[in-house]
Design a protein around this motif. Structure first.
Motif, PDB file in Angstrom:
ATOM      1  N   PRO A  69      -9.062 -11.344  42.018  1.00 40.11           N
ATOM      2  CA  PRO A  69      -7.777 -10.893  41.479  1.00 40.11           C
ATOM      3  C   PRO A  69      -7.971 -10.199  40.135  1.00 40.11           C
ATOM      4  O   PRO A  69      -8.790 -10.610  39.305  1.00 40.11           O
ATOM      5  CB  PRO A  69      -6.973 -12.186  41.334  1.00 40.11           C
ATOM      6  CG  PRO A  69      -7.980 -13.273  41.298  1.00 40.11           C
ATOM      7  CD  PRO A  69      -9.164 -12.787  42.071  1.00 40.11           C
ATOM      8  N   ALA A  70      -7.222  -9.139  39.962  1.00 44.68           N
ATOM      9  CA  ALA A  70      -7.316  -8.369  38.716  1.00 44.68           C
ATOM     10  C   ALA A  70      -6.239  -8.854  37.751  1.00 44.68           C
ATOM     11  O   ALA A  70      -5.119  -9.180  38.155  1.00 44.68           O
ATOM     12  CB  ALA A  70      -7.136  -6.895  39.010  1.00 44.68           C
ATOM     13  N   LEU A  71      -6.585  -8.927  36.477  1.00 45.10           N
ATOM     14  CA  LEU A  71      -5.617  -9.322  35.462  1.00 45.10           C
ATOM     15  C   LEU A  71      -4.612  -8.187  35.267  1.00 45.10           C
ATOM     16  O   LEU A  71      -4.964  -7.014  35.367  1.00 45.10           O
ATOM     17  CB  LEU A  71      -6.326  -9.607  34.142  1.00 45.10           C
ATOM     18  CG  LEU A  71      -7.155 -10.896  34.087  1.00 45.10           C
ATOM     19  CD1 LEU A  71      -7.877 -10.999  32.756  1.00 45.10           C
ATOM     20  CD2 LEU A  71      -6.275 -12.111  34.271  1.00 45.10           C
ATOM     21  N   PRO A  72      -3.355  -8.535  35.005  1.00 45.16           N
ATOM     22  CA  PRO A  72      -2.378  -7.469  34.761  1.00 45.16           C
ATOM     23  C   PRO A  72      -2.727  -6.711  33.487  1.00 45.16           C
ATOM     24  O   PRO A  72      -3.328  -7.256  32.552  1.00 45.16           O
ATOM     25  CB  PRO A  72      -1.054  -8.207  34.640  1.00 45.16           C
ATOM     26  CG  PRO A  72      -1.385  -9.638  34.474  1.00 45.16           C
ATOM     27  CD  PRO A  72      -2.771  -9.843  34.982  1.00 45.16           C
ATOM     28  N   THR A  73      -2.328  -5.475  33.458  1.00 45.39           N
ATOM     29  CA  THR A  73      -2.678  -4.640  32.300  1.00 45.39           C
ATOM     30  C   THR A  73      -1.913  -5.077  31.059  1.00 45.39           C
ATOM     31  O   THR A  73      -2.431  -5.034  29.953  1.00 45.39           O
ATOM     32  CB  THR A  73      -2.376  -3.171  32.598  1.00 45.39           C
ATOM     33  OG1 THR A  73      -1.013  -3.048  33.022  1.00 45.39           O
ATOM     34  CG2 THR A  73      -3.283  -2.654  33.708  1.00 45.39           C
ATOM     35  N   ASP A  74      -0.674  -5.514  31.219  1.00 47.68           N
ATOM     36  CA  ASP A  74       0.136  -5.916  30.075  1.00 47.68           C
ATOM     37  C   ASP A  74       0.348  -7.428  30.128  1.00 47.68           C
ATOM     38  O   ASP A  74       1.436  -7.913  30.430  1.00 47.68           O
ATOM     39  CB  ASP A  74       1.462  -5.157  30.102  1.00 47.68           C
ATOM     40  CG  ASP A  74       2.219  -5.295  28.796  1.00 47.68           C
ATOM     41  OD1 ASP A  74       1.619  -5.756  27.804  1.00 47.68           O
ATOM     42  OD2 ASP A  74       3.417  -4.970  28.790  1.00 47.68           O
ATOM     43  N   LEU A  75      -0.705  -8.170  29.825  1.00 47.48           N
ATOM     44  CA  LEU A  75      -0.687  -9.627  29.942  1.00 47.48           C
ATOM     45  C   LEU A  75       0.249 -10.273  28.920  1.00 47.48           C
ATOM     46  O   LEU A  75       0.949 -11.231  29.229  1.00 47.48           O
ATOM     47  CB  LEU A  75      -2.115 -10.167  29.780  1.00 47.48           C
ATOM     48  CG  LEU A  75      -2.303 -11.661  29.977  1.00 47.48           C
ATOM     49  CD1 LEU A  75      -1.902 -12.060  31.383  1.00 47.48           C
ATOM     50  CD2 LEU A  75      -3.731 -12.062  29.705  1.00 47.48           C
ATOM     51  N   ALA A  76       0.311  -9.729  27.727  1.00 44.28           N
ATOM     52  CA  ALA A  76       1.130 -10.319  26.666  1.00 44.28           C
ATOM     53  C   ALA A  76       2.610 -10.283  27.033  1.00 44.28           C
ATOM     54  O   ALA A  76       3.342 -11.267  26.826  1.00 44.28           O
ATOM     55  CB  ALA A  76       0.885  -9.595  25.350  1.00 44.28           C
ATOM     56  N   SER A  77       3.077  -9.189  27.591  1.00 43.01           N
ATOM     57  CA  SER A  77       4.502  -9.104  27.925  1.00 43.01           C
ATOM     58  C   SER A  77       4.842 -10.030  29.097  1.00 43.01           C
ATOM     59  O   SER A  77       5.930 -10.604  29.140  1.00 43.01           O
ATOM     60  CB  SER A  77       4.893  -7.662  28.249  1.00 43.01           C
ATOM     61  OG  SER A  77       4.219  -7.246  29.420  1.00 43.01           O
ATOM     62  N   GLU A  78       3.933 -10.197  30.034  1.00 42.04           N
ATOM     63  CA  GLU A  78       4.179 -11.103  31.155  1.00 42.04           C
ATOM     64  C   GLU A  78       4.210 -12.560  30.686  1.00 42.04           C
ATOM     65  O   GLU A  78       5.010 -13.355  31.181  1.00 42.04           O
ATOM     66  CB  GLU A  78       3.132 -10.893  32.241  1.00 42.04           C
ATOM     67  CG  GLU A  78       3.319  -9.592  32.991  1.00 42.04           C
ATOM     68  CD  GLU A  78       2.559  -9.558  34.295  1.00 42.04           C
ATOM     69  OE1 GLU A  78       2.254 -10.638  34.844  1.00 42.04           O
ATOM     70  OE2 GLU A  78       2.298  -8.447  34.761  1.00 42.04           O
ATOM     71  N   LEU A  79       3.338 -12.936  29.764  1.00 38.78           N
ATOM     72  CA  LEU A  79       3.362 -14.291  29.210  1.00 38.78           C
ATOM     73  C   LEU A  79       4.646 -14.547  28.433  1.00 38.78           C
ATOM     74  O   LEU A  79       5.215 -15.642  28.503  1.00 38.78           O
ATOM     75  CB  LEU A  79       2.150 -14.529  28.322  1.00 38.78           C
ATOM     76  CG  LEU A  79       0.820 -14.727  29.049  1.00 38.78           C
ATOM     77  CD1 LEU A  79      -0.323 -14.827  28.042  1.00 38.78           C
ATOM     78  CD2 LEU A  79       0.862 -15.983  29.898  1.00 38.78           C
ATOM     79  N   ALA A  80       5.116 -13.566  27.714  1.00 36.17           N
ATOM     80  CA  ALA A  80       6.359 -13.719  26.962  1.00 36.17           C
ATOM     81  C   ALA A  80       7.538 -13.887  27.922  1.00 36.17           C
ATOM     82  O   ALA A  80       8.437 -14.707  27.676  1.00 36.17           O
ATOM     83  CB  ALA A  80       6.580 -12.511  26.054  1.00 36.17           C
ATOM     84  N   ALA A  81       7.545 -13.153  29.019  1.00 39.27           N
ATOM     85  CA  ALA A  81       8.617 -13.293  30.013  1.00 39.27           C
ATOM     86  C   ALA A  81       8.556 -14.670  30.662  1.00 39.27           C
ATOM     87  O   ALA A  81       9.600 -15.280  30.933  1.00 39.27           O
ATOM     88  CB  ALA A  81       8.492 -12.197  31.067  1.00 39.27           C
ATOM     89  N   TYR A  82       7.362 -15.203  30.900  1.00 40.57           N
ATOM     90  CA  TYR A  82       7.207 -16.536  31.489  1.00 40.57           C
ATOM     91  C   TYR A  82       7.725 -17.604  30.533  1.00 40.57           C
ATOM     92  O   TYR A  82       8.427 -18.530  30.930  1.00 40.57           O
ATOM     93  CB  TYR A  82       5.737 -16.791  31.831  1.00 40.57           C
ATOM     94  CG  TYR A  82       5.477 -18.179  32.366  1.00 40.57           C
ATOM     95  CD1 TYR A  82       5.844 -18.516  33.659  1.00 40.57           C
ATOM     96  CD2 TYR A  82       4.890 -19.162  31.571  1.00 40.57           C
ATOM     97  CE1 TYR A  82       5.631 -19.790  34.162  1.00 40.57           C
ATOM     98  CE2 TYR A  82       4.665 -20.437  32.056  1.00 40.57           C
ATOM     99  CZ  TYR A  82       5.042 -20.748  33.360  1.00 40.57           C
ATOM    100  OH  TYR A  82       4.828 -22.009  33.840  1.00 40.57           O
TER     101      TYR A  82
END
Length: 124
Positions: A69-82
């Motif tokens: 699995p590939a990491l998402p390109t915008d990991l910081a924004s996805e963590l903030a949404a979580y």
């Protein structure tokens, strides 16, 4: 008394005849068993070809290896949404307090189980 002795001797003679008959039956050979053994000894299995497995046995192939699995390109924004979507402990406590006022469902059942049992009155 003489009739009793005569009957006893007749029974003894008949028993000796039965005994002689049964002992000769054991010594006779079984015809079916002889035929069966003769057929088993005469049986020759058919020769098996060297390539008899071809077409019957499937060849084994490894399954394709899965992609990592590939990491998402915008990991910081996805963590903030979580983090924004996940309820905090304060929200959980607040929600529990509101359900206890008008308790229903599982919480009501659990609180019912925690109540003390009424005392049984003794009958006189």
């Amino acid at each position: 008394m003489s009739t009793f002795l005569r009957q006893a001797s007749n029974v003894a003679r008949n028993a000796s005849r039965v005994r002689a008959f049964s002992s000769t039956a054991v010594s006779r050979k079984d015809l079916v068993q002889e035929i069966y053994l003769r057929e088993i000894k005469a049986y020759k299995p058919a020769a098996v070809a060297k390539d008899a497995h071809v077409g019957v046995v499937k060849s084994y192939a490894l399954p394709p290896t899965p992609k990592t699995p590939a990491l998402p390109t915008d990991l910081a924004s996805e963590l903030a949404a979580y983090d924004a979507a996940e309820p905090t402990k304060a929200q959980v406590v607040e929600a529990a307090a509101t359900t206890e006022e008008g308790a229903s469902g599982a919480e009501a059942y659990l609180s019912f189980l925690e109540q003390d049992l009424p005392k049984v009155e003794a009958h006189h």
